[in-house]
Design an enzyme around this catalytic site. Structure first.
Site, PDB file in Angstrom:
ATOM      1  N   ARG A  57       0.822  -1.276   0.073  1.00  0.00           N
ATOM      2  CA  ARG A  57      -0.053  -0.205  -0.054  1.00  0.00           C
ATOM      3  C   ARG A  57       1.037   1.218  -0.270  1.00  0.00           C
ATOM      4  O   ARG A  57       0.540   2.305  -0.513  1.00  0.00           O
ATOM      5  CB  ARG A  57      -0.794  -0.024   1.220  1.00  0.00           C
ATOM      6  CG  ARG A  57      -2.123   0.792   1.280  1.00  0.00           C
ATOM      7  CD  ARG A  57      -3.152   0.393   0.376  1.00  0.00           C
ATOM      8  NE  ARG A  57      -4.325   1.317   0.209  1.00  0.00           N
ATOM      9  CZ  ARG A  57      -5.466   1.050   0.204  1.00  0.00           C
ATOM     10  NH1 ARG A  57      -5.939   0.074  -0.152  1.00  0.00           N
ATOM     11  NH2 ARG A  57      -6.358   2.062   0.112  1.00  0.00           N
ATOM     12  N   GLY A  76      -8.386  10.828   8.570  1.00  0.00           N
ATOM     13  CA  GLY A  76      -9.449   9.993   8.831  1.00  0.00           C
ATOM     14  C   GLY A  76     -10.129   9.478   8.029  1.00  0.00           C
ATOM     15  O   GLY A  76      -9.850  10.033   6.525  1.00  0.00           O
ATOM     16  N   ILE A 124      -8.710   4.720   0.359  1.00  0.00           N
ATOM     17  CA  ILE A 124      -8.296   5.569   1.309  1.00  0.00           C
ATOM     18  C   ILE A 124      -6.937   5.987   0.938  1.00  0.00           C
ATOM     19  O   ILE A 124      -6.002   5.155   0.592  1.00  0.00           O
ATOM     20  CB  ILE A 124      -8.525   4.731   2.703  1.00  0.00           C
ATOM     21  CG1 ILE A 124      -9.979   4.499   3.102  1.00  0.00           C
ATOM     22  CG2 ILE A 124      -7.636   5.663   3.595  1.00  0.00           C
ATOM     23  CD1 ILE A 124     -10.018   3.488   4.351  1.00  0.00           C
ATOM     24  N   ASP A 182      -8.729  14.859   5.191  1.00  0.00           N
ATOM     25  CA  ASP A 182      -7.567  14.554   6.286  1.00  0.00           C
ATOM     26  C   ASP A 182      -7.268  13.205   6.584  1.00  0.00           C
ATOM     27  O   ASP A 182      -7.587  12.367   5.581  1.00  0.00           O
ATOM     28  CB  ASP A 182      -8.039  15.413   7.851  1.00  0.00           C
ATOM     29  CG  ASP A 182      -8.983  14.463   8.346  1.00  0.00           C
ATOM     30  OD1 ASP A 182      -9.584  13.562   8.024  1.00  0.00           O
ATOM     31  OD2 ASP A 182      -9.706  15.051   9.326  1.00  0.00           O
ATOM     32  N   ASN A 232     -13.067  16.213  -1.238  1.00  0.00           N
ATOM     33  CA  ASN A 232     -13.918  14.756  -1.254  1.00  0.00           C
ATOM     34  C   ASN A 232     -15.306  15.315  -1.473  1.00  0.00           C
ATOM     35  O   ASN A 232     -15.661  16.221  -0.781  1.00  0.00           O
ATOM     36  CB  ASN A 232     -13.361  13.911  -0.219  1.00  0.00           C
ATOM     37  CG  ASN A 232     -14.175  12.627  -0.624  1.00  0.00           C
ATOM     38  OD1 ASN A 232     -14.075  12.246  -1.700  1.00  0.00           O
ATOM     39  ND2 ASN A 232     -14.579  12.213   0.503  1.00  0.00           N
ATOM     40  N   THR A 233     -16.157  14.356  -2.059  1.00  0.00           N
ATOM     41  CA  THR A 233     -17.545  14.377  -1.899  1.00  0.00           C
ATOM     42  C   THR A 233     -17.999  13.203  -1.327  1.00  0.00           C
ATOM     43  O   THR A 233     -17.541  11.948  -1.712  1.00  0.00           O
ATOM     44  CB  THR A 233     -18.246  14.650  -3.315  1.00  0.00           C
ATOM     45  OG1 THR A 233     -19.518  14.727  -3.126  1.00  0.00           O
ATOM     46  CG2 THR A 233     -17.821  13.654  -4.411  1.00  0.00           C
ATOM     47  N   HIS A 234     -18.912  13.170  -0.360  1.00  0.00           N
ATOM     48  CA  HIS A 234     -19.378  11.986   0.129  1.00  0.00           C
ATOM     49  C   HIS A 234     -20.960  12.034   0.168  1.00  0.00           C
ATOM     50  O   HIS A 234     -21.517  12.817   0.483  1.00  0.00           O
ATOM     51  CB  HIS A 234     -18.968  11.739   1.600  1.00  0.00           C
ATOM     52  CG  HIS A 234     -19.284  10.516   2.630  1.00  0.00           C
ATOM     53  ND1 HIS A 234     -18.842   9.538   2.316  1.00  0.00           N
ATOM     54  CD2 HIS A 234     -20.318  10.623   3.427  1.00  0.00           C
ATOM     55  CE1 HIS A 234     -19.610   8.514   2.931  1.00  0.00           C
ATOM     56  NE2 HIS A 234     -20.686   9.113   3.528  1.00  0.00           N
TER      57      HIS A 234
HETATM   58  C1  GRF Z   1     -20.907   9.697  -5.448  1.00  0.00           C
HETATM   59  O1  GRF Z   1     -21.841   9.537  -4.851  1.00  0.00           O
HETATM   60  C2  GRF Z   1     -19.780   9.877  -4.486  1.00  0.00           C
HETATM   61  O2  GRF Z   1     -19.981  10.657  -3.439  1.00  0.00           O
HETATM   62  C3  GRF Z   1     -19.529   8.383  -3.900  1.00  0.00           C
HETATM   63  O3  GRF Z   1     -19.674   7.700  -5.014  1.00  0.00           O
HETATM   64  C4  GRF Z   1     -20.259   8.271  -6.155  1.00  0.00           C
HETATM   65  C5  GRF Z   1     -19.414   8.637  -7.275  1.00  0.00           C
HETATM   66  O4  GRF Z   1     -20.164   8.714  -8.632  1.00  0.00           O
HETATM   67  N1  GRF Z   1     -18.364   7.958  -3.077  1.00  0.00           N
HETATM   68  P1  GRF Z   1     -19.926   9.236  -9.624  1.00  0.00           P
HETATM   69  O5  GRF Z   1     -18.465   7.870 -10.316  1.00  0.00           O
HETATM   70  O6  GRF Z   1     -19.064  10.578  -9.871  1.00  0.00           O
HETATM   71  O7  GRF Z   1     -20.886   9.053 -10.833  1.00  0.00           O
END
Ligand code: GRF
Length: 207
Positions: free
Chosen positions: A68, A146, A95, A144, A110-112
């Site tokens: 890794r 985590g 990660i 970060d 990041n988007t979650h």
């Molecule tokens: C998004 O909802 C993101 O938050 C999650 O995986 C999805 C990715 O979608 N971790 P895409 O590959 O951008 O269509």
């Protein structure tokens, strides 16, 4: 006047968030350009979208590296080669290692697909649904060390419908992703144009 902010985007899947960014950067007023798209796997729609847009791509699969830490070094080197102002992980399902996070500290976005700090991890949509929440959504945050714990930049709210329990969360996920794409494009554009500072977990973007 400084040039557009330099972005590298990392993906693992369908890349609809990447596509939204590709469309956004086409407008010079947006203030950002995508230098390259990286992935942790081959054969994904996200890479096809990048190639269709004429963007350089690179792939580092964990299994192609000794361990890794090697993978982390390779990914860090590939991204660093583009000297990005911001790294956007848009559905990147690995990660990031400590070396990567140190190299781009405070500049990884990041988007979650849940309202952090609730439901971190890889199953944010279904975990929230199983818990029985009535609203969920998405969170754009800085990364970060985590898992989904970094300072929050913006959140979008999506209502849960009773019918969402019938299809395993598929429709809910699509509604979240619709909100998420707009939020990500909005946040990345603001960060690109205005910059940001972090103070005591709060992310401030000049108005
Ligand atoms: C998004 O909802 C993101 O938050 C999650 O995986 C999805 C990715 O979608 N971790 P895409 O590959 O951008 O269509």
């Amino acid at each position: 006047m400084p040039g557009p902010a330099r972005l590298v985007v990392l993906v693992s899947g369908s890349g609809t968030n990447l596509q939204a960014l590709i469309e956004a950067v086409a407008d010079p007023v947006y203030g950002a350009e995508i230098l390259a798209v990286g992935a942790d796997r081959d054969g994904i729609a996200g890479l096809e979208r990048a190639e269709r847009a004429g963007l350089p791509v690179f792939v580092h699969r964990v299994k192609d590296h000794g361990d890794r830490a090697d993978w982390d070094r390779a990914l860090t080197a590939s991204v660093a080669g583009y000297e990005p102002d911001l790294v956007v992980t848009a559905g990147f399902m690995k990660i990031l290692g400590p070396g990567f996070i140190e190299a781009f500290a405070g500049r990884i976005v990041n988007t979650h697909p849940a309202l952090l700090p609730s439901f971190p991890g890889a199953h944010g949509v279904t975990d929230a649904l199983a818990y029985g929440v009535r609203v969920t959504g998405c969170t754009v945050h800085l990364v970060d060390a985590g898992v989904d714990t970094g300072p929050i930049i913006a959140q979008g709210v999506v209502e849960v419908h009773d019918a969402d329990h019938a299809d395993g969360g598929e429709a809910l996920q699509e509604r979240i992703k619709t909100v998420e794409r707009k939020l990500l494009v909005d946040v990345v554009g603001r960060l690109a144009r205005e910059g940001h500072r972090i103070e005591d977990r709060k992310v401030w973007i000049p108005a």
